[in-house]
Design a protein around this motif. Structure first.
Motif, short mmCIF file in Angstrom:
data_model
loop_
_atom_site.label_atom_id
_atom_site.label_comp_id
_atom_site.label_asym_id
_atom_site.label_seq_id
_atom_site.Cartn_x
_atom_site.Cartn_y
_atom_site.Cartn_z
N TYR A 201 0.87 -1.18 0.00
CA TYR A 201 0.00 0.00 0.00
C TYR A 201 0.90 1.23 0.00
CZ TYR A 201 -3.57 -3.17 1.97
OH TYR A 201 -4.45 -4.20 2.21
N HIS B 106 -14.29 -5.67 4.11
CA HIS B 106 -14.62 -6.83 3.27
C HIS B 106 -14.42 -8.12 4.07
CE1 HIS B 106 -10.24 -6.75 3.05
NE2 HIS B 106 -10.30 -8.03 2.72
N ASP C 226 -13.00 -12.35 3.34
CA ASP C 226 -12.12 -13.04 2.38
C ASP C 226 -12.71 -14.36 1.85
OD1 ASP C 226 -10.25 -11.05 2.67
OD2 ASP C 226 -8.93 -12.20 3.99
N HIS D 33 -13.13 -7.06 7.84
CA HIS D 33 -11.88 -6.41 8.19
C HIS D 33 -11.50 -5.42 7.09
CE1 HIS D 33 -10.83 -9.94 5.76
NE2 HIS D 33 -9.76 -9.27 5.37
N ARG E 1 3.33 0.57 3.18
CA ARG E 1 2.98 -0.53 4.09
C ARG E 1 2.96 -1.82 3.27
NH1 ARG E 1 -2.40 -2.70 5.81
NH2 ARG E 1 -1.87 -4.15 7.48
O1 LIG Z 1 -4.25 -4.53 4.86
C1 LIG Z 1 -4.56 -5.44 5.62
O2 LIG Z 1 -4.06 -5.57 6.74
C2 LIG Z 1 -5.64 -6.40 5.21
C3 LIG Z 1 -5.37 -7.13 3.92
C4 LIG Z 1 -6.54 -7.97 3.51
O3 LIG Z 1 -7.56 -7.89 4.11
C5 LIG Z 1 -6.48 -8.89 2.36
O4 LIG Z 1 -5.49 -8.87 1.62
O5 LIG Z 1 -7.44 -9.65 2.17
#
Ligand SMILES: O=C(O)CCC(=O)C(=O)O
Ligand SMILES: [Fe+2]
Length: 181
Positions: A87, A96, A98, A158, A168
């Motif tokens: 990021y 979202h 997973d 999350h 990040r």
């Molecule tokens: O950025 C985060 O810590 C979450 C990443 C995430 O949720 C994902 O890659 O599915």
């Protein structure tokens, strides 16, 4: 009052940061694909899937440890491929889950999510960070230093909050198994 139960657990320095940095540089060298999710517009990040059998085995062991600690056992069989994610400022992944699709071509579903920190909060980047949604719409921030791992059910809402400065990087892996079991 009894202590609140939360269905996730954090392991400090679960993975050697040197190994994570090696994978980060390898991914950079090979090229990151844009993960901008234009359909729903929730995700602005870049990443790359990669394989590392010993690391997958280590993450699988961490998931089993978490299952015992949390007393939740899902039917899963493989960790699947690993994902490196970056990021940059403005990058984020909005709320979202997973487990909302079946993985091609296996038809498997994600059961457990493992997020491993590669960058240091407040040093390598500001803003950002993982938040988990739990009961009564309560948001819990999880601060992952490099090498720290968190394990949570892939059904849990999350997000990766917007990064303000710096980069990040995280590693994401999923314990996968037959759908609806
Ligand atoms: O950025 C985060 O810590 C979450 C990443 C995430 O949720 C994902 O890659 O599915
Ligand atoms: Fe996620």
């Amino acid at each position: 009052m009894s202590e609140a139960y939360c269905p996730w657990t954090v392991y400090k320095r679960a993975v050697d940061p040197k190994l994570l940095h090696r994978h980060k540089h390898q991914a950079l060298g090979e090229g990151l694909a844009s993960l901008i999710d234009t359909e729903v517009g929730v995700r602005v990040s870049e990443g790359r899937f990669f394989d590392d059998e010993p690391l997958s085995a280590l993450l699988g062991d961490i998931v089993k440890k978490a299952e015992n600690e949390l007393t939740i056992h899902f039917d899963w069989s493989t960790m699947g491929r690993l994902q490196m994610t970056r990021y940059r400022p403005g990058g984020k992944y909005e709320w979202h889950v997973d487990n909302d699709f079946l993985l091609e071509p296996t038809g498997l579903q994600r059961k457990w999510t493992v997020v491993v920190g590669i960058s240091r909060p407040g040093i390598d980047f500001t803003g950002g960070g993982l938040e988990l949604m739990w009961t009564n719409a309560t948001r819990h921030a999880v601060y992952l230093d490099e090498g720290d791992a968190v394990v949570f059910p892939s059904t849990l809402l999350h997000r990766g909050g917007p990064v303000h400065e710096g980069e990040r990087w995280i590693l994401v892996a999923w314990a996968q198994g037959q759908a609806l079991r």
